[in-house]
Scaffold this active site. Sequence first.
Site, mmCIF file in Angstrom:
data_model
loop_
_atom_site.group_PDB
_atom_site.id
_atom_site.type_symbol
_atom_site.label_atom_id
_atom_site.label_comp_id
_atom_site.label_asym_id
_atom_site.label_seq_id
_atom_site.Cartn_x
_atom_site.Cartn_y
_atom_site.Cartn_z
ATOM 1 N N TYR A 63 10.427 -2.858 -7.758
ATOM 2 C CA TYR A 63 9.305 -2.590 -6.945
ATOM 3 C C TYR A 63 8.228 -2.535 -7.686
ATOM 4 O O TYR A 63 7.173 -3.118 -7.231
ATOM 5 C CB TYR A 63 9.512 -0.989 -6.323
ATOM 6 C CG TYR A 63 8.645 -0.642 -5.311
ATOM 7 C CD1 TYR A 63 8.616 -1.207 -3.925
ATOM 8 C CD2 TYR A 63 7.734 0.450 -5.709
ATOM 9 C CE1 TYR A 63 7.873 -0.877 -3.004
ATOM 10 C CE2 TYR A 63 6.752 0.883 -4.701
ATOM 11 C CZ TYR A 63 6.820 0.012 -3.618
ATOM 12 O OH TYR A 63 5.733 0.684 -2.762
ATOM 13 N N LYS A 91 4.891 -4.840 -7.129
ATOM 14 C CA LYS A 91 3.536 -4.528 -6.647
ATOM 15 C C LYS A 91 2.465 -5.220 -7.747
ATOM 16 O O LYS A 91 1.221 -5.057 -7.426
ATOM 17 C CB LYS A 91 3.659 -2.869 -6.577
ATOM 18 C CG LYS A 91 4.321 -2.619 -5.382
ATOM 19 C CD LYS A 91 3.910 -3.249 -3.953
ATOM 20 C CE LYS A 91 4.647 -2.615 -2.788
ATOM 21 N NZ LYS A 91 4.184 -3.206 -1.363
ATOM 22 N N SER A 111 0.599 -0.374 -5.061
ATOM 23 C CA SER A 111 1.333 0.686 -5.393
ATOM 24 C C SER A 111 1.095 1.212 -6.838
ATOM 25 O O SER A 111 0.725 0.348 -7.564
ATOM 26 C CB SER A 111 3.006 0.947 -5.433
ATOM 27 O OG SER A 111 3.492 1.815 -6.052
#
Length: 261
Positions: free
Chosen positions: A165, A169, A152
């Site tokens: 998150y 990533k 991401s």
Amino acid sequence: MNEQSTGTGAGQVPDSGRVALITGASRGIGYGIAQAFVARGDRVCITGRGEDTLKEAVERLGADRVVAIAGKAHDEAHQAAAVERTMEAFGRVDFLVNNAGTNPVYSPIAELDLNVARKVYETNVISALGFAQQTYRAWQKEHGGAIVNIASVAGLAPSPFIGAYGMSKAAMVNLTLQLAHEFAPGVRVNAIAPAVVKTKFAEALYEGREAEAAAAYPLARLGVPEDIGGAAAFLTSDQSDWITGQTLVVDGGIFLNAGVH
């Protein structure tokens, strides 16, 4: 496998002879990737947590080309079962796409529950490593192939309120480098780093304000799963045969706005 044609809902598509395992593919980005692979003639095994959504996905994609297995991505038994299911159904597993992921919390990093952070890493990073190990041992070590990890843009720059998150990533990007180095020359390993893609998973980032969110992108729209499907298809194609260890940013140009204005 023998070359043959089967129905896929879009006419007769020649069998490519290649097989992919795609995690988290009952909907969203994973489903878009599965669509792209089926459209070029691959056979595919998809995973996800829900039996019903997987069954629906198989029906839409074409039960003549696609099988599914339900389970939690971080469960090692599920990882082994998914690879075994793919081998039983199709006899090989050329491509692995690590798409399964979670983002259960939106909070400042100072307030992040460490147990939540551990869960995010377990699902987003450790599961990808586990699936890579399984596919490597089952097929790719002897026969070659390619792995695509879905990272991401959140892993490439600070991402307020989705810090866990983003950190996971970033780890996925480094995992891509490690696997690419150790699995070469037979297995190519690359990552894709999408910006906001219109999926249920990312709704909180644009719901009720899509036009405003899209206005920040030079290409004037948010991503759709097909955008990532096309990128994954390229990174598992012969056209990308001299590419490994790379992270392909698919972001509608949003990083162009990071300069001085």
